[in-house]
Design a protein around this motif. Structure first.
Motif, PDB file in Angstrom:
ATOM      1  N   PHE A   4       0.977  -1.174  -0.083  1.00 14.56           N
ATOM      2  CA  PHE A   4      -0.095   0.133   0.052  1.00 14.56           C
ATOM      3  C   PHE A   4       0.889   1.229   0.148  1.00 14.56           C
ATOM      4  CE2 PHE A   4      -2.605  -3.429   2.001  1.00 14.56           C
ATOM      5  CZ  PHE A   4      -3.780  -3.450   1.085  1.00 14.56           C
ATOM      6  N   ARG A   5       2.020   1.139  -0.550  1.00 16.53           N
ATOM      7  CA  ARG A   5       3.088   2.388  -0.585  1.00 16.53           C
ATOM      8  C   ARG A   5       2.346   3.631  -1.474  1.00 16.53           C
ATOM      9  NH1 ARG A   5       8.595   0.323  -2.143  1.00 16.53           N
ATOM     10  NH2 ARG A   5       8.727  -0.560   0.237  1.00 16.53           N
ATOM     11  N   HIS A   6       1.803   2.871  -2.283  1.00 16.10           N
ATOM     12  CA  HIS A   6       0.996   3.905  -3.521  1.00 16.10           C
ATOM     13  C   HIS A   6      -0.096   4.289  -2.810  1.00 16.10           C
ATOM     14  CE1 HIS A   6      -0.907   0.340  -3.963  1.00 16.10           C
ATOM     15  NE2 HIS A   6      -1.699   0.648  -4.714  1.00 16.10           N
TER      16      HIS A   6
ATOM     17  N   ARG B 129      -9.976 -11.328   3.290  1.00 15.30           N
ATOM     18  CA  ARG B 129      -8.418 -11.306   3.097  1.00 15.30           C
ATOM     19  C   ARG B 129      -8.013  -9.819   2.664  1.00 15.30           C
ATOM     20  NH1 ARG B 129      -3.400 -12.174   4.562  1.00 15.30           N
ATOM     21  NH2 ARG B 129      -1.914 -12.890   2.791  1.00 15.30           N
ATOM     22  N   GLU B 130      -8.734  -9.156   1.696  1.00 17.29           N
ATOM     23  CA  GLU B 130      -8.567  -7.725   1.641  1.00 17.29           C
ATOM     24  C   GLU B 130      -8.669  -6.654   2.798  1.00 17.29           C
ATOM     25  OE1 GLU B 130      -7.436  -6.558  -1.349  1.00 17.29           O
ATOM     26  OE2 GLU B 130      -7.620  -8.273  -2.761  1.00 17.29           O
ATOM     27  N   LEU B 131      -9.648  -7.001   3.602  1.00 19.27           N
ATOM     28  CA  LEU B 131     -10.201  -6.264   4.526  1.00 19.27           C
ATOM     29  C   LEU B 131      -9.118  -6.335   5.746  1.00 19.27           C
ATOM     30  CD1 LEU B 131     -12.120  -4.236   5.345  1.00 19.27           C
ATOM     31  CD2 LEU B 131     -13.612  -6.060   6.301  1.00 19.27           C
ATOM     32  N   GLY B 132      -8.519  -7.655   5.870  1.00 20.85           N
ATOM     33  CA  GLY B 132      -7.755  -7.723   6.664  1.00 20.85           C
ATOM     34  C   GLY B 132      -6.214  -7.096   6.625  1.00 20.85           C
ATOM     35  N   LEU B 133      -6.003  -7.197   5.052  1.00 25.27           N
ATOM     36  CA  LEU B 133      -4.593  -6.552   4.917  1.00 25.27           C
ATOM     37  C   LEU B 133      -4.606  -4.840   5.068  1.00 25.27           C
ATOM     38  CD1 LEU B 133      -3.976  -8.602   1.816  1.00 25.27           C
ATOM     39  CD2 LEU B 133      -2.425  -8.537   3.682  1.00 25.27           C
ATOM     40  N   ILE B 134      -5.799  -4.452   4.471  1.00 21.90           N
ATOM     41  CA  ILE B 134      -5.864  -2.911   4.733  1.00 21.90           C
ATOM     42  C   ILE B 134      -6.097  -2.587   6.050  1.00 21.90           C
ATOM     43  CG2 ILE B 134      -7.674  -1.059   4.424  1.00 21.90           C
ATOM     44  CD1 ILE B 134      -8.612  -2.532   1.546  1.00 21.90           C
ATOM     45  N   THR B 135      -6.663  -3.299   6.895  1.00 23.68           N
ATOM     46  CA  THR B 135      -6.618  -3.112   8.371  1.00 23.68           C
ATOM     47  C   THR B 135      -5.365  -2.947   8.963  1.00 23.68           C
ATOM     48  OG1 THR B 135      -8.712  -4.010   8.587  1.00 23.68           O
ATOM     49  CG2 THR B 135      -7.448  -3.922  10.749  1.00 23.68           C
ATOM     50  N   LYS B 136      -4.632  -4.175   8.674  1.00 28.68           N
ATOM     51  CA  LYS B 136      -3.248  -4.352   8.996  1.00 28.68           C
ATOM     52  C   LYS B 136      -2.290  -2.883   8.768  1.00 28.68           C
ATOM     53  CE  LYS B 136       0.682  -7.219   8.406  1.00 28.68           C
ATOM     54  NZ  LYS B 136       1.310  -8.467   7.826  1.00 28.68           N
ATOM     55  N   GLU B 137      -2.626  -2.531   7.508  1.00 29.17           N
ATOM     56  CA  GLU B 137      -1.849  -1.314   6.929  1.00 29.17           C
ATOM     57  C   GLU B 137      -2.193  -0.181   7.726  1.00 29.17           C
ATOM     58  OE1 GLU B 137       0.802   1.154   5.141  1.00 29.17           O
ATOM     59  OE2 GLU B 137       1.078  -0.977   5.808  1.00 29.17           O
TER      60      GLU B 137
END
Length: 404
Positions: free
Chosen positions: A24-26, A386-394
């Protein structure tokens, strides 16, 4: 699953799909927050089911919801309404080493004038890609330049009227025009897969184009939907033809996009469904197709269109196993804009070739694509979570206090 010791030969990085900083750097904080809310809503199957009829009703009643759509689901999954509006998305992806596949996503038309205009729009995407390494591939659907019912009749081996023969000749001319422009400018173009009852005609046309334009390098790619139980064999048979005829087979490998429609039609019409009986069978055939392609990399070029982490890891491992360079021109990973950034950007960070599909077109015309995308993805067990979890993590990583 194959174990991985994949490292970037220049930086010594181990490939990981858990690195959300790279993924999510971008993405700005505002865009990350919008994506979080959107995936939260998509995760609610009820909203996905009622969304299409409610939205279409509101648009038909001229209610002011176009702005809401544009600012939410359209902004997440589409680059803009025109090629020029996609420029910021192209640049943003390129900063992370990810290429763009401009995908004109207008569907469901059946007028000759519209087919002619779509053909010209696809050619404009090829011109836009010319000289820009940020756009390594282009794509189109045969039903974008020809009538579905005509393809259906050809697939069923029914006799065409004289008018239909002339109509089909125009379809062939449009496809040839697109493929020749791709060849002349050296820009690979993929032909998307569609429903099984028009796919044989598409396959034959794609192979004909490859025989003409793929003699020196892979320019034309056909698409193989591995959720069909016959497509691994079809891939191998087409490769045999390519070797015998002296051209490179271009193959985009996907799992598939029309499963519910395929099964329903097979049941209603009383024939055996072309869809695999289990997801595991699909996964097995997909991964076997990856290995077959890497083992024949000199005469076969692939675009691995997948959001499956295991398949991405398997392909990365296969490249090491067969001693193929990460950035070999015959190997591309591909995902959709707005999804699986943990795959796209971490692969790119490890110097693999990666390109995202960037759909574009007028908001209302692209709605069928957007609704299908939401419905397909809620059918993939765990994908939205999975998408939601990664966004939450970031989000948590960005707001965490600095380490002492």
């Amino acid at each position: 699953m194959l174990t991985s010791n994949n490292t970037d030969p220049r930086e010594g990085k181990q490939l990981s799909f858990e690195n959300t900083e790279v993924a999510f750097r971008h993405t700005s904080n505002a865009a990350l927050k919008r994506a979080w809310w959107l995936f939260k809503l998509i995760n609610i199957n009820f909203l996905v089911k009622i969304g299409p009829p409610v939205t279409n009703w509101a648009l038909n009643m001229h209610l002011p919801i176009k702005g809401i759509i544009r600012a939410t689901i359209f902004k997440q999954f589409c680059g803009g309404e025109t090629i020029a509006e996609c420029d910021s998305t192209i640049k943003n992806l390129a900063q992370g080493g990810v290429g763009t596949i401009l995908d004109y996503s207008v569907e469901g038309e059946d007028e000759e004038a519209v087919f002619d205009e779509t053909c010209q729009e696809i050619i404009r995407t090829i011109h836009r890609a010319n000289g820009d390494k940020s756009i390594p591939l282009t794509v189109f659907k045969i039903t974008g330049v020809g009538r579905f019912g005509l393809l259906e009749k050809l697939d069923a081996k029914q006799d065409l009227t004289e008018a239909e023969k002339a109509e089909w000749k125009k379809v062939e001319q449009r496809v040839t025009m697109i493929c020749k422009k791709a060849y002349d400018l050296g820009i690979p173009v993929m032909i998307d897969a569609e429903e099984s009852w028009i796919q044989n005609t598409i396959d034959e046309l794609a192979l004909t184009m490859m025989d003409v334009f793929n003699k020196e390098r892979a320019i034309i790619y056909n698409t193989y939907q591995l959720y069909r139980h016959d497509k691994l064999e079809s891939l191998q048979e087409d490769h045999d033809i390519a070797v015998a005829e002296g051209f490179i087979l271009g193959a985009k490998l996907v799992r598939g996009a029309y499963m519910e429609k395929e099964r329903r039609r097979a049941m209603e019409m009383g024939y055996k469904s072309p869809i695999q009986t289990t997801k595991q069978a699909t996964d097995d055939d997909y991964n076997k197709a990856l290995e077959y392609c890497v083992a024949n990399i000199d005469t076969l070029a692939i675009v691995a269109g997948t959001h499956n982490e295991d398949s991405c890891q398997i392909l990365a491992d296969l490249l090491d196993q067969y001693q193929v360079n990460h950035n070999h021109p015959h190997i591309y990973f591909s995902q959709l804009l707005g999804m699986s950034d943990n795959l796209s950007f971490n692969l790119a960070d490890s110097k693999y070739n990666v390109a995202k599909y960037v759909p574009y077109g007028p908001v209302q015309a692209v709605l069928p694509y957007l609704f299908r995308r939401a419905q397909e993805n809620t059918a993939i067990a765990g994908q939205m979570s999975r998408e939601l979890g990664l966004i939450t993590k970031e989000k948590k990583r960005r707001t965490a206090p600095p380490a002492p």
